[in-house]
Write a protein that holds these residues in place. Structure first.
Motif, PDB file in Angstrom:
ATOM      1  N   ARG A   1      10.613 -56.485  -8.172  1.00 40.84           N
ATOM      2  CA  ARG A   1       9.542 -55.815  -8.922  1.00 40.84           C
ATOM      3  C   ARG A   1      10.025 -54.489  -9.490  1.00 40.84           C
ATOM      4  NH1 ARG A   1       3.636 -56.608  -6.074  1.00 40.84           N
ATOM      5  NH2 ARG A   1       3.580 -58.879  -6.221  1.00 40.84           N
ATOM      6  N   GLU A   2      10.742 -53.724  -8.680  1.00 41.82           N
ATOM      7  CA  GLU A   2      11.206 -52.425  -9.142  1.00 41.82           C
ATOM      8  C   GLU A   2      12.221 -52.580 -10.263  1.00 41.82           C
ATOM      9  OE1 GLU A   2      11.265 -48.712  -9.930  1.00 41.82           O
ATOM     10  OE2 GLU A   2       9.867 -49.578  -8.472  1.00 41.82           O
ATOM     11  N   ARG A   3      13.076 -53.609 -10.164  1.00 39.38           N
ATOM     12  CA  ARG A   3      14.053 -53.834 -11.242  1.00 39.38           C
ATOM     13  C   ARG A   3      13.354 -54.227 -12.539  1.00 39.38           C
ATOM     14  NH1 ARG A   3      16.720 -56.185  -6.823  1.00 39.38           N
ATOM     15  NH2 ARG A   3      15.984 -58.281  -7.377  1.00 39.38           N
ATOM     16  N   LEU A   4      12.310 -55.034 -12.428  1.00 36.76           N
ATOM     17  CA  LEU A   4      11.575 -55.455 -13.616  1.00 36.76           C
ATOM     18  C   LEU A   4      10.863 -54.260 -14.254  1.00 36.76           C
ATOM     19  CD1 LEU A   4      11.476 -58.280 -14.789  1.00 36.76           C
ATOM     20  CD2 LEU A   4       9.264 -58.631 -13.690  1.00 36.76           C
ATOM     21  N   ARG A   5      10.275 -53.423 -13.418  1.00 35.29           N
ATOM     22  CA  ARG A   5       9.617 -52.213 -13.946  1.00 35.29           C
ATOM     23  C   ARG A   5      10.629 -51.323 -14.675  1.00 35.29           C
ATOM     24  NH1 ARG A   5       7.014 -52.129  -8.651  1.00 35.29           N
ATOM     25  NH2 ARG A   5       4.843 -52.790  -8.855  1.00 35.29           N
ATOM     26  N   SER A   6      11.814 -51.181 -14.097  1.00 32.80           N
ATOM     27  CA  SER A   6      12.852 -50.346 -14.714  1.00 32.80           C
ATOM     28  C   SER A   6      13.264 -50.896 -16.069  1.00 32.80           C
ATOM     29  CB  SER A   6      14.068 -50.250 -13.786  1.00 32.80           C
ATOM     30  OG  SER A   6      13.722 -49.604 -12.575  1.00 32.80           O
ATOM     31  N   ARG A   7      13.420 -52.226 -16.160  1.00 28.37           N
ATOM     32  CA  ARG A   7      13.784 -52.834 -17.436  1.00 28.37           C
ATOM     33  C   ARG A   7      12.704 -52.605 -18.486  1.00 28.37           C
ATOM     34  NH1 ARG A   7      14.766 -58.855 -16.246  1.00 28.37           N
ATOM     35  NH2 ARG A   7      14.767 -58.913 -18.530  1.00 28.37           N
ATOM     36  N   PHE A   8      11.441 -52.721 -18.078  1.00 23.62           N
ATOM     37  CA  PHE A   8      10.347 -52.496 -19.026  1.00 23.62           C
ATOM     38  C   PHE A   8      10.289 -51.021 -19.434  1.00 23.62           C
ATOM     39  CE2 PHE A   8       5.820 -51.539 -19.860  1.00 23.62           C
ATOM     40  CZ  PHE A   8       5.634 -52.365 -20.954  1.00 23.62           C
TER      41      PHE A   8
ATOM     42  N   ASP B   1      12.740 -48.888 -19.547  1.00 22.67           N
ATOM     43  CA  ASP B   1      13.888 -48.498 -20.364  1.00 22.67           C
ATOM     44  C   ASP B   1      13.953 -49.227 -21.707  1.00 22.67           C
ATOM     45  OD1 ASP B   1      14.589 -46.889 -18.239  1.00 22.67           O
ATOM     46  OD2 ASP B   1      16.021 -48.317 -17.395  1.00 22.67           O
ATOM     47  N   GLY B   2      13.540 -50.502 -21.707  1.00 21.92           N
ATOM     48  CA  GLY B   2      13.717 -51.298 -22.922  1.00 21.92           C
ATOM     49  C   GLY B   2      12.449 -51.757 -23.601  1.00 21.92           C
ATOM     50  N   GLY B   3      11.270 -51.506 -22.982  1.00 18.46           N
ATOM     51  CA  GLY B   3      10.017 -51.944 -23.577  1.00 18.46           C
ATOM     52  C   GLY B   3       9.827 -53.444 -23.438  1.00 18.46           C
ATOM     53  N   GLU B   4       8.814 -53.959 -24.110  1.00 17.03           N
ATOM     54  CA  GLU B   4       8.475 -55.381 -23.948  1.00 17.03           C
ATOM     55  C   GLU B   4       9.552 -56.318 -24.493  1.00 17.03           C
ATOM     56  OE1 GLU B   4       7.492 -57.667 -26.403  1.00 17.03           O
ATOM     57  OE2 GLU B   4       7.642 -56.348 -28.150  1.00 17.03           O
ATOM     58  N   THR B   5      10.388 -55.842 -25.410  1.00 15.03           N
ATOM     59  CA  THR B   5      11.437 -56.700 -25.953  1.00 15.03           C
ATOM     60  C   THR B   5      12.525 -56.999 -24.930  1.00 15.03           C
ATOM     61  OG1 THR B   5      12.588 -54.752 -26.835  1.00 15.03           O
ATOM     62  CG2 THR B   5      11.070 -55.892 -28.317  1.00 15.03           C
ATOM     63  N   ALA B   6      12.577 -56.224 -23.850  1.00 13.30           N
ATOM     64  CA  ALA B   6      13.595 -56.437 -22.819  1.00 13.30           C
ATOM     65  C   ALA B   6      13.198 -57.538 -21.838  1.00 13.30           C
ATOM     66  CB  ALA B   6      13.838 -55.132 -22.058  1.00 13.30           C
ATOM     67  N   LEU B   7      11.975 -58.045 -21.960  1.00 11.58           N
ATOM     68  CA  LEU B   7      11.468 -59.019 -20.994  1.00 11.58           C
ATOM     69  C   LEU B   7      11.054 -60.317 -21.682  1.00 11.58           C
ATOM     70  CD1 LEU B   7       9.161 -56.699 -18.840  1.00 11.58           C
ATOM     71  CD2 LEU B   7      11.541 -57.296 -18.413  1.00 11.58           C
ATOM     72  N   ALA B   8      11.257 -61.425 -20.985  1.00  9.50           N
ATOM     73  CA  ALA B   8      10.751 -62.717 -21.454  1.00  9.50           C
ATOM     74  C   ALA B   8       9.247 -62.784 -21.214  1.00  9.50           C
ATOM     75  CB  ALA B   8      11.456 -63.846 -20.695  1.00  9.50           C
ATOM     76  N   ASP B   9       8.593 -63.778 -21.817  1.00  8.95           N
ATOM     77  CA  ASP B   9       7.143 -63.896 -21.666  1.00  8.95           C
ATOM     78  C   ASP B   9       6.731 -64.029 -20.204  1.00  8.95           C
ATOM     79  OD1 ASP B   9       6.730 -63.669 -24.342  1.00  8.95           O
ATOM     80  OD2 ASP B   9       6.079 -65.729 -24.683  1.00  8.95           O
ATOM     81  N   TYR B  10       7.469 -64.838 -19.431  1.00  5.89           N
ATOM     82  CA  TYR B  10       7.077 -65.020 -18.030  1.00  5.89           C
ATOM     83  C   TYR B  10       7.253 -63.727 -17.235  1.00  5.89           C
ATOM     84  CZ  TYR B  10      11.803 -65.202 -15.988  1.00  5.89           C
ATOM     85  OH  TYR B  10      13.067 -64.881 -15.542  1.00  5.89           O
ATOM     86  N   GLU B  11       8.213 -62.884 -17.664  1.00  9.54           N
ATOM     87  CA  GLU B  11       8.424 -61.613 -16.969  1.00  9.54           C
ATOM     88  C   GLU B  11       7.315 -60.618 -17.316  1.00  9.54           C
ATOM     89  OE1 GLU B  11      13.228 -61.307 -16.396  1.00  9.54           O
ATOM     90  OE2 GLU B  11      12.438 -61.064 -18.434  1.00  9.54           O
ATOM     91  N   ILE B  12       6.865 -60.625 -18.566  1.00  8.71           N
ATOM     92  CA  ILE B  12       5.716 -59.784 -18.941  1.00  8.71           C
ATOM     93  C   ILE B  12       4.508 -60.178 -18.107  1.00  8.71           C
ATOM     94  CG2 ILE B  12       4.012 -59.382 -20.769  1.00  8.71           C
ATOM     95  CD1 ILE B  12       6.366 -57.764 -21.340  1.00  8.71           C
ATOM     96  N   LEU B  13       4.268 -61.480 -17.996  1.00 12.01           N
ATOM     97  CA  LEU B  13       3.134 -61.970 -17.211  1.00 12.01           C
ATOM     98  C   LEU B  13       3.319 -61.644 -15.731  1.00 12.01           C
ATOM     99  CD1 LEU B  13       0.475 -63.485 -17.197  1.00 12.01           C
ATOM    100  CD2 LEU B  13       1.750 -65.626 -17.126  1.00 12.01           C
ATOM    101  N   GLU B  14       4.528 -61.777 -15.248  1.00  8.55           N
ATOM    102  CA  GLU B  14       4.827 -61.444 -13.857  1.00  8.55           C
ATOM    103  C   GLU B  14       4.553 -59.966 -13.586  1.00  8.55           C
ATOM    104  OE1 GLU B  14       8.664 -61.774 -10.819  1.00  8.55           O
ATOM    105  OE2 GLU B  14       8.874 -62.319 -12.935  1.00  8.55           O
ATOM    106  N   LEU B  15       4.984 -59.115 -14.508  1.00  8.32           N
ATOM    107  CA  LEU B  15       4.764 -57.671 -14.375  1.00  8.32           C
ATOM    108  C   LEU B  15       3.274 -57.360 -14.315  1.00  8.32           C
ATOM    109  CD1 LEU B  15       6.563 -55.114 -14.290  1.00  8.32           C
ATOM    110  CD2 LEU B  15       6.250 -54.915 -16.744  1.00  8.32           C
TER     111      LEU B  15
END
Length: 282
Positions: free
Chosen positions: A67-74, A76-90
């Motif tokens: 969870r913390e790694r996903l938050r960090s990616r979002f 630092d990189g915004g929504e373009t850094a995440l796949a759709d399932y990761e946005i939903l997971e977040l």
């Protein structure tokens, strides 16, 4: 000669130590006894210590670091850094705080195909996915409503005809994933600014009853000089039917003598939209 009473017994003299041992032993025994009872741990204390010990021995849940790694990616990189399932997971992190939400996010996307499909799905269908209860389903619908309000706000105080893409985006978000047909009308003033957005009817999976006189009557009540008709096809295919074309032409003919213009009739589907005006059907 000294005489003694026959039953007189001379008692030896002594102090408390003769009966209780060394001086002060009695008071020390009392103190020891009080101390014994005072120092006994309660059942609650024992349970708390046991729980603390177990927690210390258990490894950290594997998803917490994820969870913390996903938050960090979002972050630092915004929504373009995440796949759709990761946005939903977040998003699900907040709704389901003590579970691994990746399997739930993937199951939702598998069932409803897209992120828009998940947010547009009815609560009853969302709850058919394992891990999604009533509270989570309603929270997802709340987020969908916020998104619709944001899109609708883009139409406020603007000339709708010059913001056509915003109209399509709003209608698609509001209607594309409904499981039954809706008939919606956008009422415009003489500057083509949005006055009202109303659902005039709800129907079945392939039909909504529409009454042209009621449509025109409502436009007159709102002092609208133009309208845009919108309805959805739950099948996903926005191709207009013969009934759609005939109904639209009847409304155009009813509204025109009263100074009300029908700008278009938009049909919304999961796979896109169709404009009757663009197809030159009105």
């Amino acid at each position: 000669m000294t005489s003694k009473l026959p039953f007189s017994v001379e008692q030896p003299r002594g102090d408390a130590s003769d009966l209780f041992g060394p001086t002060g032993a009695a008071s020390e025994d009392v103190a020891d006894e009080r101390s014994f009872f005072a120092d006994q741990p309660t059942r609650e204390t024992n349970l708390a210590k046991a729980a603390s010990t177990r927690a210390a021995m258990q490894p950290e849940a594997h998803y917490l670091g994820h969870r913390e790694r996903l938050r960090s990616r979002f972050r630092d990189g915004g929504e373009t850094a995440l796949a759709d399932y990761e946005i939903l997971e977040l998003l699900l992190f907040r709704l389901i705080p003590r579970r691994d939400t990746k399997p739930i996010a993937k199951a939702l996307l598998s069932r409803f195909q897209t992120l828009a499909g998940v947010l547009g799905a009815p609560p009853a269908l969302l709850q058919e996915v394992k891990g999604v209860g009533e509270t989570v389903a309603l929270d997802l619908k709340l987020i969908a409503s916020v998104a619709q309000r944001m899109l609708k706000s883009e139409l406020r105080e603007k000339q709708v005809l010059s913001s056509w893409s915003a109209v399509i985006d709003y209608c698609h978000a509001a209607m594309a994933y409904e499981t039954t047909e809706q008939f919606r009308i956008l009422f415009l003033d003489k500057r083509n600014v949005l006055i009202a957005d109303e659902i005039q009817g709800r129907g079945t999976v392939d039909h909504t009853p529409v009454y042209p006189r009621e449509v025109v009557k409502r436009a007159l009540e709102l002092s609208a000089t133009a309208i845009i008709l919108v309805h959805n096809h739950p099948s996903g295919d926005p191709t207009p039917s013969r009934a759609d074309i005939d109904m639209t032409r009847t409304i155009v003919e009813t509204a025109k003598p009263l100074g009300i213009t029908v700008h278009d009739h938009i049909i919304i589907g999961k796979d896109g939209h169709a404009s009757l005006k663009g197809l030159r059907l009105i």
